[in-house]
Motif scaffolding. Structure first.
Motif, mmCIF file in Angstrom:
data_model
loop_
_atom_site.group_PDB
_atom_site.id
_atom_site.type_symbol
_atom_site.label_atom_id
_atom_site.label_comp_id
_atom_site.label_asym_id
_atom_site.label_seq_id
_atom_site.Cartn_x
_atom_site.Cartn_y
_atom_site.Cartn_z
ATOM 1 N N HIS A 1 -6.735 0.580 -4.459
ATOM 2 C CA HIS A 1 -6.910 -0.038 -3.001
ATOM 3 C C HIS A 1 -5.319 -0.172 -2.585
ATOM 4 O O HIS A 1 -4.963 -0.439 -1.688
ATOM 5 C CB HIS A 1 -7.598 -1.226 -2.988
ATOM 6 N N GLU A 2 -4.597 -0.029 -3.550
ATOM 7 C CA GLU A 2 -3.041 0.121 -3.092
ATOM 8 C C GLU A 2 -2.396 1.539 -3.245
ATOM 9 O O GLU A 2 -1.291 1.612 -2.894
ATOM 10 C CB GLU A 2 -2.358 -0.766 -4.145
ATOM 11 N N HIS A 3 -3.126 2.244 -3.777
ATOM 12 C CA HIS A 3 -2.764 3.722 -3.513
ATOM 13 C C HIS A 3 -3.776 4.362 -2.768
ATOM 14 O O HIS A 3 -4.974 4.803 -3.572
ATOM 15 C CB HIS A 3 -2.664 4.291 -5.183
ATOM 16 N N TRP B 1 -4.853 7.891 0.034
ATOM 17 C CA TRP B 1 -4.651 9.214 0.434
ATOM 18 C C TRP B 1 -4.066 8.959 1.920
ATOM 19 O O TRP B 1 -4.709 8.276 2.803
ATOM 20 C CB TRP B 1 -5.862 10.237 0.507
ATOM 21 N N ALA B 2 -2.970 9.556 2.431
ATOM 22 C CA ALA B 2 -2.512 9.456 3.685
ATOM 23 C C ALA B 2 -3.688 10.106 4.613
ATOM 24 O O ALA B 2 -3.745 9.580 5.791
ATOM 25 C CB ALA B 2 -1.229 10.221 3.850
ATOM 26 N N VAL B 3 -3.988 11.092 4.250
ATOM 27 C CA VAL B 3 -5.149 11.898 5.077
ATOM 28 C C VAL B 3 -6.324 12.177 4.319
ATOM 29 O O VAL B 3 -5.983 12.237 2.830
ATOM 30 C CB VAL B 3 -4.736 13.336 5.521
ATOM 31 N N PRO B 4 -7.511 11.915 4.600
ATOM 32 C CA PRO B 4 -8.690 12.028 3.644
ATOM 33 C C PRO B 4 -8.625 13.160 3.014
ATOM 34 O O PRO B 4 -8.455 14.349 3.380
ATOM 35 C CB PRO B 4 -9.883 11.896 4.914
ATOM 36 N N GLY C 1 -14.084 8.004 -0.360
ATOM 37 C CA GLY C 1 -13.097 6.793 -0.050
ATOM 38 C C GLY C 1 -11.767 7.281 0.155
ATOM 39 O O GLY C 1 -11.427 8.620 -0.290
ATOM 40 N N ASP C 2 -10.924 6.342 0.797
ATOM 41 C CA ASP C 2 -9.353 6.898 0.709
ATOM 42 C C ASP C 2 -8.558 6.454 -0.439
ATOM 43 O O ASP C 2 -7.509 6.759 -0.479
ATOM 44 C CB ASP C 2 -8.947 6.440 2.205
ATOM 45 N N ARG D 1 0.787 -1.255 0.064
ATOM 46 C CA ARG D 1 0.002 0.116 -0.031
ATOM 47 C C ARG D 1 0.961 1.235 0.055
ATOM 48 O O ARG D 1 1.931 1.513 0.717
ATOM 49 C CB ARG D 1 -0.823 -0.156 1.423
#
Lengths: 171, 544
Positions: A72-74, A76-79, A56-57, A24
């Motif tokens: 789903h592997e990339h 956002w660190a913060v929403p 989603g993130d 991830r």
């Protein structure tokens, strides 16, 4: 009964170990000043909404005219919503305008398009001097400089900065 | 030679005599024939013998010769001519009491031109055979030919109108535009000053004339301007030219029984009048009002809750009293007709006697008549029947000229006037002077009261100046500030709030971490046991 539970637990353990580890990557928009605290307005944080897909993130990539893929592997660190709020509040001019006019941001598009561009689109809303709600639409596209999600994030950041500059120029 | 003439004895009668004998026989025969063919002699009295010649003028029945004018002479008082007619013997049965004679000569009348043939042939006398039992030989000739021959089946009725000249002989009688008869006679009675018209309604239309039938003049054109606008009605060209009389039964009314011959009806000048005023059966009442009846006219409506139940017959009702003790002009009498037939369909029984009792019951329950304004602009009034709870004392008089008195109350306006004047009277009767004196004393009392109030005020001041009293607000402030402190414990910057915030954030993070698992399970429910299907994210590509 106990035996059955034990076998099931073992099976789960083995199954869990068998799966490949999730690779991830986490990303963040550029231009976010690290360590600088973004203070909310007196009445609280400005209203920032993102579309259902952007909530989603995972980063979002358009894969066909009617398909969008949330990675789903990339991620956002913060929403994304929080990042947008932070970018808005750390700019003094924008912060002042948003707080004074009950400004709001609605982000509809924030993804990589089919033609390999980063697209940022949505609209601003605020109350004018007479108390009427005003709306202004924005739209920016930036070409990806390289392959990969990092390049997408860079392009999105650039586009978003462009939007912010444009809005500031309007004030 | 015997030169002596031979004398033979002559026979008794010469054949020559046969000639005069035959002539005499023929003569006798002729006389006999002539006398035997002669019928009775008829004396006909006629106002003018114009066109009648002795020995020449014929007498006809249905254009068959039945006699001839024998001689003409003046009557003994010279007021008319007496025509002696020699009737044929065959005509003898025609001569009855009701046989009619008239002279046929050219005539131009409303219903057309007749007798043109007599221009060439000369006048003749027409006979309408009678049917009566009694024989008669003295007759009076008709001035005009009868419009309907006596054997025509039908119904003769009489119309009475106070306007003469509105109908002429020969005018049509129509029923809804269809001619059903004609006016036969028009007379004016100078005694009663009423015109009477005899109408003949031909069979089978005579059944149309029933008890509730109303007759009115049909002018052909009717224009009505009312609240609903202008109503314009045009009849057929025939009626437009000739006018006439028409009849009908008002809607919602029972027809009644077929009337007998010679029944009298009232002739109305307009349909509306006929419908509103033609109710034959009615109970008359006298109303006594102490209001002005200005604006109330005969023919005005009597209504009960907006339903017309009768008509004003006379306003004022002149009853020609012998002395003024009964009603010394303080109250104005008017006469109304209560017409139960108008309530047909609303009540089960429209019997007059029953209604008299019923109305009496309603009066006992508080029903009163009053004058109400029909139209404020024209100031026309009508009589309104309604129930009044606090009923006014009923007027003592029970009858006026034999007509029962209906109890009445003053109209709304008059009542208002009375109330206002009563109010003003009571204003006048207020004892202003004594009130003024009382007011003065009251003022003096109140100034004493004010003094007391001032004293109370001073005492209150001293109470407030007391140290204990002043300490009270400080204590109150203290209490409030401690409440404030307690509340501040829940403020954003307090440790408790921060802890809560941190916990929430941690929970959030856990949820975020769990999300991929949930997504994976969503996509591949067996992912917990079997290896997750490797789904690589599509890669963004460098743009051009």
């Amino acid at each position: 009964m106990k035996q059955a539970a034990g076998i099931l637990g073992l099976a789960l353990l083995i199954g869990g170990c068998a799966s490949a580890p999730l690779e991830r990557s986490n990303y963040q928009l550029t231009g976010l000043a690290d360590g600088e605290v973004a203070l909310p307005c007196e009445q609280g944080f400005p209203d920032v909404r993102v579309g259902r897909l952007l909530n989603g993130d995972g980063l979002v990539l358009q894969t066909s005219a009617v398909n969008w893929h949330q990675a789903h592997e990339h991620k956002w660190a913060v929403p994304l919503r929080e990042q947008l709020v932070q970018t808005l509040l750390q700019d003094q001019k924008l912060r002042q305008w948003l707080c004074a006019n009950d400004g709001a941001l609605v982000m509809q598009d924030f993804f990589g398009t089919l033609d390999n561009q980063a697209r940022v689109a949505g609209y601003w809303q605020w109350l004018d001097a007479n108390g009427n709600r005003q709306t202004r639409v924005f739209e920016q596209q930036k070409v990806l400089a390289a392959d990969g999600y990092a390049a997408l994030v860079h392009a999105l950041s650039k586009a978003w900065q462009q939007v912010l500059e444009e809005q500031k120029a309007q004030l | 030679m015997n030169n002596k003439a031979k004398v033979s004895k002559q026979s008794w009668l010469s054949p020559v005599w046969l000639i005069p004998i035959i002539a005499a026989v023929v003569g006798f025969w002729m006389v006999y024939q002539s006398e035997a063919g002669k019928g009775p002699e008829v004396q006909l009295e006629i106002t003018s013998a114009e066109g009648i010649e002795a020995g020449k003028t014929l007498v006809k029945a249905r254009d068959v010769e039945i006699g001839r004018v024998d001689s003409l002479r003046l009557s003994d008082d010279f007021s008319s001519a007496i025509v002696t007619i020699q009737m044929n013997s065959a005509a003898e049965p025609l001569l009855r009491k009701d046989t009619q004679f008239w002279v046929v000569k050219p005539r131009i009348a409303r219903d057309g031109i007749s007798g043109l043939g007599t221009l060439l042939s000369g006048a003749y006398i027409q006979v309408e055979p009678g049917t009566a039992e009694q024989r008669e030989t003295n007759f009076v000739a008709l001035e005009q030919p009868p419009l309907t021959s006596s054997d025509t089946q039908g119904l003769r009725i009489t119309l009475i109108s106070d306007v003469a000249g509105s109908l002429g002989v020969g005018e049509m009688v129509t029923f809804r535009g269809f001619p059903v008869g004609q006016v036969e006679e028009a007379e004016f009675d100078p005694e009663q000053r009423l015109a009477s018209y005899q109408l003949f309604i031909e069979a089978p239309y005579d059944v149309l004339v029933t008890e509730n039938t109303r007759f009115w003049m049909y002018s052909g054109v009717s224009v009505q301007v009312g609240a609903e606008g202008v109503k314009f009605d045009l009849g057929s060209l025939e009626t437009l030219l000739s006018g006439g009389v028409t009849f009908d039964v008002p809607r919602d009314q029972p027809r009644g029984d077929k009337v007998a011959a010679e029944t009298e009806f009232r002739l109305f000048s307009e349909r509306e009048d006929a419908i509103q005023q033609g109710y034959a059966r009615a109970i008359e009442y006298v109303l006594l009002f102490d209001d002005s009846i200005r604006g109330l006219a005969p023919g005005a409506a009597v209504e009960y809750r907006g339903v017309r139940v009768g008509t004003v017959a006379a306003a004022p009702f002149k009853f020609y009293p012998e002395d003024d003790t009964a009603l010394p002009l303080k109250l104005i009498p008017i006469k109304i007709r209560f017409e139960p037939d108008r309530l047909e369909g609303l009540v089960s029984n429209t019997d007059l006697e029953g209604w008299k009792d019923r109305l009496q019951g309603l009066f006992d329950e508080g029903m009163r008549a009053s004058l109400k304004a029909n139209n404020l602009l024209t100031n026309s009034l009508y009589v309104d029947l309604a129930f009044y709870e606090n009923e006014m004392p009923a007027i003592e008089l029970a009858e006026l000229n034999g007509i029962p008195v209906m109890p009445s109350v003053s109209s709304g306006l008059a009542q208002l006037e009375q109330k206002v004047s009563r109010l003003l009277d009571s204003f006048n009767s207020i004892p202003m002077e004594s009130i003024g004196t009382k007011l003065n004393t009251a003022l003096a009392d109140s100034s004493a009261l004010f003094e007391q109030l001032q004293q109370t005020n001073a005492r209150l001041d001293s109470l407030l100046a007391n140290e204990n009293t002043q300490a009270l607000p400080a204590a109150l402030t203290e209490t409030l500030s401690s409440i404030n402190k307690t509340l501040n414990g829940f403020d954003q910057n307090t440790p408790a709030y921060q802890q809560l915030q941190d916990s929430l954030q941690q929970l959030n993070e856990v949820l975020r971490d769990l999300r991929p698992l949930a997504e994976t399970l969503n996509r591949q429910p067996n992912a917990l046991i079997f290896d997750r299907a490797p789904v690589a994210d599509p890669q963004p590509k460098k743009g051009n």
